[in-house]
Design a protein around this motif. Structure first.
Motif, PDB file in Angstrom:
ATOM      1  N   PRO A 125      24.978  33.048  34.430  1.00  0.00           N
ATOM      2  CA  PRO A 125      25.555  34.302  34.979  1.00  0.00           C
ATOM      3  C   PRO A 125      24.802  35.473  34.271  1.00  0.00           C
ATOM      4  O   PRO A 125      24.330  35.265  33.256  1.00  0.00           O
ATOM      5  CB  PRO A 125      26.929  34.434  34.468  1.00  0.00           C
ATOM      6  N   SER A 126      25.026  36.528  34.855  1.00  0.00           N
ATOM      7  CA  SER A 126      24.110  37.816  34.385  1.00  0.00           C
ATOM      8  C   SER A 126      24.338  38.204  33.168  1.00  0.00           C
ATOM      9  O   SER A 126      23.725  38.715  32.577  1.00  0.00           O
ATOM     10  CB  SER A 126      24.249  38.937  35.607  1.00  0.00           C
ATOM     11  N   ASP A 127      25.599  37.800  32.625  1.00  0.00           N
ATOM     12  CA  ASP A 127      26.230  38.390  31.424  1.00  0.00           C
ATOM     13  C   ASP A 127      25.908  37.345  30.404  1.00  0.00           C
ATOM     14  O   ASP A 127      26.104  37.651  29.226  1.00  0.00           O
ATOM     15  CB  ASP A 127      27.686  38.767  31.495  1.00  0.00           C
ATOM     16  N   ASP A 141      39.260  35.682  38.402  1.00  0.00           N
ATOM     17  CA  ASP A 141      39.678  37.187  38.866  1.00  0.00           C
ATOM     18  C   ASP A 141      38.534  38.126  38.678  1.00  0.00           C
ATOM     19  O   ASP A 141      38.630  39.175  38.933  1.00  0.00           O
ATOM     20  CB  ASP A 141      41.041  37.385  38.147  1.00  0.00           C
ATOM     21  N   SER A 142      37.776  37.817  37.839  1.00  0.00           N
ATOM     22  CA  SER A 142      36.567  38.520  37.285  1.00  0.00           C
ATOM     23  C   SER A 142      35.437  38.508  38.208  1.00  0.00           C
ATOM     24  O   SER A 142      35.374  37.495  38.776  1.00  0.00           O
ATOM     25  CB  SER A 142      36.235  38.479  35.835  1.00  0.00           C
ATOM     26  N   PRO A 143      34.799  39.799  38.598  1.00  0.00           N
ATOM     27  CA  PRO A 143      33.671  39.609  39.223  1.00  0.00           C
ATOM     28  C   PRO A 143      32.711  38.487  39.166  1.00  0.00           C
ATOM     29  O   PRO A 143      32.375  37.862  40.034  1.00  0.00           O
ATOM     30  CB  PRO A 143      32.975  40.718  39.338  1.00  0.00           C
ATOM     31  N   ILE A 144      32.166  38.218  38.006  1.00  0.00           N
ATOM     32  CA  ILE A 144      31.210  37.171  37.616  1.00  0.00           C
ATOM     33  C   ILE A 144      31.735  35.885  37.719  1.00  0.00           C
ATOM     34  O   ILE A 144      31.411  35.103  38.158  1.00  0.00           O
ATOM     35  CB  ILE A 144      30.604  37.681  35.997  1.00  0.00           C
ATOM     36  N   GLY A 145      33.030  35.791  37.186  1.00  0.00           N
ATOM     37  CA  GLY A 145      33.864  34.453  37.208  1.00  0.00           C
ATOM     38  C   GLY A 145      34.107  34.138  38.817  1.00  0.00           C
ATOM     39  O   GLY A 145      33.867  32.970  39.115  1.00  0.00           O
ATOM     40  N   ALA A 146      34.361  35.014  39.610  1.00  0.00           N
ATOM     41  CA  ALA A 146      34.564  34.785  41.081  1.00  0.00           C
ATOM     42  C   ALA A 146      33.254  34.299  41.642  1.00  0.00           C
ATOM     43  O   ALA A 146      33.197  33.496  42.533  1.00  0.00           O
ATOM     44  CB  ALA A 146      35.026  36.060  41.652  1.00  0.00           C
TER      45      ALA A 146
END
Length: 171
Positions: A125-127, A141-146
């Motif tokens: 992931p980007s983070d 529910d988070s954008p990266i997790g989704a």
């Protein structure tokens, strides 16, 4: 639902991918803390060490426990990611002094593991930071997790043998 991306030994991954077992022990040689990042049924993903900064598979989290090395071997044998007890001990000793060999291992037990071929690996992931040593959790529910969960589901749904893992995780 939660996802956890655990940093995985590349040899552990390769060994298990060749065997495709029904469960695996994602052991942590230094861990003395309970693993509370996931609940039963959440997804644990395997992130390979550099230079392979990819998520290459995973499994459904069953539970975490602590076991002495001989019992971990007796319980999981090759599902520990090594061919024999001697190799298992050597792998532990890469992270511990011999005097600590009797200390219990953190054992994260995963069922329905999946190991993707190279062309299906997911970039981290980007983070993701290169300083992450153990792993990182995400909620769907988070954008990266989704996005990560969507990428995982796309790969699992494409493989009929893994469809039960997707169904159970989304219930």
């Amino acid at each position: 639902m939660k996802l956890f991306v655990g940093v995985t030994n590349n040899e552990w991954f390769r060994f298990l991918a060749e065997r495709n077992p029904d469960e695996v022990n994602f052991w942590r040689p230094r861990s003395q803390m309970d693993f509370k990042a996931l609940q039963t049924g959440d997804i644990f993903l395997f992130k390979l060490h550099s230079p392979f900064d990819f998520i290459a598979g995973g499994g459904v989290f069953l539970r975490h426990t602590f076991l002495p090395l001989p019992l971990a071997w007796q319980s999981f044998a090759e599902k520990n990611g090594v061919p024999d007890l001697d190799t298992f001990e050597r792998r532990i000793l890469e992270h511990r002094n011999r005097s600590e060999l009797s200390r219990q291992l953190g054992c994260t037990i995963l069922v329905q593991p999946f190991f993707w071929p190279r062309e299906l690996w997911i970039p981290v992931p980007s983070d993701w930071s290169p300083n992450i040593v153990r792993g990182k959790g995400y909620t769907v529910d988070s954008p990266i997790g989704a996005q990560l969960w969507a990428d995982v589901q796309a790969r699992l749904v494409a493989d009929p043998a893994l469809a039960p893992a997707v169904a159970e995780a989304t219930d």
